[in-house]
Every structure is written in C-alpha cells, then in structure tokens.
Design a protein around this motif. Structure first.
Motif, short mmCIF file in Angstrom:
data_model
loop_
_atom_site.label_atom_id
_atom_site.label_comp_id
_atom_site.label_asym_id
_atom_site.label_seq_id
_atom_site.Cartn_x
_atom_site.Cartn_y
_atom_site.Cartn_z
N ALA A 25 0.86 -1.19 0.00
CA ALA A 25 0.00 0.00 0.00
C ALA A 25 0.88 1.23 0.00
CB ALA A 25 -0.91 0.01 1.22
N GLU A 26 0.37 2.30 -0.60
CA GLU A 26 1.09 3.57 -0.59
C GLU A 26 0.09 4.70 -0.42
OE1 GLU A 26 1.68 4.21 -5.36
OE2 GLU A 26 3.09 2.90 -4.31
N CYS A 27 0.51 5.72 0.31
CA CYS A 27 -0.32 6.87 0.61
C CYS A 27 -0.53 7.71 -0.65
CB CYS A 27 0.33 7.71 1.70
SG CYS A 27 -0.63 9.15 2.19
N LEU A 28 -1.73 8.23 -0.83
CA LEU A 28 -2.03 9.06 -2.00
C LEU A 28 -1.66 10.53 -1.77
CD1 LEU A 28 -5.50 7.57 -3.03
CD2 LEU A 28 -3.24 7.10 -4.04
N CYS A 30 1.29 11.49 0.32
CA CYS A 30 2.73 11.66 0.54
C CYS A 30 3.46 10.43 -0.01
CB CYS A 30 3.05 11.87 2.03
SG CYS A 30 2.78 10.42 3.08
N LYS A 31 4.72 10.33 0.23
CA LYS A 31 5.52 9.23 -0.34
C LYS A 31 5.60 8.00 0.56
CE LYS A 31 8.25 12.26 -3.21
NZ LYS A 31 9.58 12.66 -3.65
N TRP A 32 4.79 7.96 1.62
CA TRP A 32 4.81 6.84 2.56
C TRP A 32 4.35 5.56 1.86
CZ3 TRP A 32 1.10 3.43 4.17
CH2 TRP A 32 1.42 2.62 5.26
N LYS A 33 5.01 4.44 2.21
CA LYS A 33 4.63 3.12 1.69
C LYS A 33 4.67 2.11 2.83
CE LYS A 33 6.34 3.77 -2.99
NZ LYS A 33 7.15 3.21 -4.07
N ALA A 34 3.72 1.21 2.83
CA ALA A 34 3.72 0.10 3.79
C ALA A 34 4.78 -0.92 3.39
CB ALA A 34 2.35 -0.57 3.83
N CYS A 47 -1.44 0.98 7.32
CA CYS A 47 -2.18 2.11 6.74
C CYS A 47 -2.95 2.86 7.82
CB CYS A 47 -3.15 1.61 5.67
SG CYS A 47 -2.35 0.99 4.18
N MET A 48 -3.60 2.14 8.71
CA MET A 48 -4.36 2.78 9.78
C MET A 48 -3.44 3.56 10.72
SD MET A 48 -7.46 0.11 10.55
CE MET A 48 -6.58 -1.42 10.34
N SER A 49 -2.25 3.01 10.98
CA SER A 49 -1.28 3.72 11.82
C SER A 49 -0.82 5.00 11.13
CB SER A 49 -0.07 2.84 12.11
OG SER A 49 -0.45 1.74 12.89
N HIS A 50 -0.59 4.94 9.83
CA HIS A 50 -0.19 6.13 9.08
C HIS A 50 -1.29 7.18 9.14
CE1 HIS A 50 1.88 8.59 6.15
NE2 HIS A 50 0.77 8.61 5.39
N THR A 51 -2.54 6.75 9.02
CA THR A 51 -3.65 7.69 9.12
C THR A 51 -3.67 8.36 10.48
OG1 THR A 51 -5.01 6.49 7.52
CG2 THR A 51 -6.18 7.93 9.05
N GLY A 52 -3.45 7.59 11.53
CA GLY A 52 -3.44 8.15 12.88
C GLY A 52 -2.35 9.19 13.08
N ARG A 60 -3.38 3.60 -2.03
CA ARG A 60 -3.41 2.70 -3.19
C ARG A 60 -2.97 1.34 -2.67
NH1 ARG A 60 0.91 1.93 -7.53
NH2 ARG A 60 -0.18 0.74 -9.12
N ARG A 61 -3.83 0.34 -2.80
CA ARG A 61 -3.49 -1.01 -2.33
C ARG A 61 -3.11 -1.85 -3.53
NH1 ARG A 61 -8.33 -2.78 1.33
NH2 ARG A 61 -6.90 -4.40 1.99
N ILE A 62 -2.05 -2.60 -3.39
CA ILE A 62 -1.50 -3.38 -4.50
C ILE A 62 -1.44 -4.85 -4.08
CG2 ILE A 62 0.50 -3.66 -6.03
CD1 ILE A 62 1.15 -0.67 -4.83
N TYR A 63 -1.97 -5.69 -4.94
CA TYR A 63 -2.02 -7.14 -4.74
C TYR A 63 -1.22 -7.74 -5.88
CZ TYR A 63 -4.38 -11.74 -4.98
OH TYR A 63 -4.67 -13.07 -5.04
N THR A 64 -0.13 -8.42 -5.56
CA THR A 64 0.73 -8.99 -6.59
C THR A 64 0.79 -10.51 -6.45
OG1 THR A 64 2.10 -7.01 -6.55
CG2 THR A 64 3.05 -8.95 -7.59
N SER A 65 0.56 -11.18 -7.57
CA SER A 65 0.73 -12.63 -7.59
C SER A 65 1.41 -13.00 -8.91
CB SER A 65 -0.62 -13.34 -7.46
OG SER A 65 -1.40 -13.15 -8.61
N PHE A 66 2.03 -14.14 -8.91
CA PHE A 66 2.67 -14.64 -10.12
C PHE A 66 1.83 -15.79 -10.64
CE2 PHE A 66 5.95 -12.48 -7.82
CZ PHE A 66 6.57 -11.75 -8.81
N ALA A 67 1.67 -15.83 -11.95
CA ALA A 67 0.79 -16.81 -12.56
C ALA A 67 1.53 -17.62 -13.62
CB ALA A 67 -0.40 -16.11 -13.20
N MET A 68 0.92 -18.72 -13.96
CA MET A 68 1.45 -19.54 -15.05
C MET A 68 0.26 -20.15 -15.80
SD MET A 68 2.97 -22.65 -12.70
CE MET A 68 3.39 -23.75 -14.01
#
Length: 80
Positions: A25-28, A30-34, A47-52, A60-68
């Motif tokens: 995840a990355e903040c929309l 600033c440049k913070w990233k989980a 993300c919730m801690s960053h919000t606090g 922006r939440r990113i889900y990455t998987s590798f496929a075949m």
C-alpha cells in the motif's frame, strides 16, 4: 502439397505454486509506503497507523501474484 494437423488444447491460468501473494500500500498524499507482506491485515494495520499519525486517509493497495498457464485437465478419458 504438405498437410498440417491442428490440435486445439484448452489452457487455464493459475497462481504459480512456488510463490506467495504479496500485499502493498502507498499513501495518496505523501511518499509513505507500507512494508510489503504476505499478510494483508499487517498492511492494513500499517495504513491505519499512518492515518493516525498524518490524517492521510487515501491509499493505493497493490495485490501482486505470479501466474502460469497450464493445460486444462480433461474431464474424462479421451474418446477413440
């Protein structure tokens, strides 16, 4: 004249068995990233801690998987 025989094989796409799904995840605002993780809840907590700390609420939440691609299994024995 040469002849060709065409055979069509059904395929499917699947997750690569030797890999894990990665969540990021990355903040929309600033440049913070989980820290990337295989645990989606850990990324959500970051993300919730960053919000606090910053009151930044959009991520922006990113889900990455590798496929075949593999051949699809036949439902029964081949007809002769």
């Amino acid at each position: 004249m040469a002849r060709a025989v065409l055979r069509f094989v059904t395929h499917r796409i699947t997750r690569h068995p030797d890999t894990d799904v990665t969540f990021e995840a990355e903040c929309l605002r600033c440049k913070w990233k989980a820290e990337p993780s295989t645990n989606s809840a850990a990324v959500d907590i970051e993300c919730m801690s960053h919000t606090g700390l910053s009151n930044h609420r959009g991520f922006r939440r990113i889900y990455t998987s590798f496929a075949m691609v593999v051949r699809a299994e036949q439902d029964g024995p081949a007809a002769h």
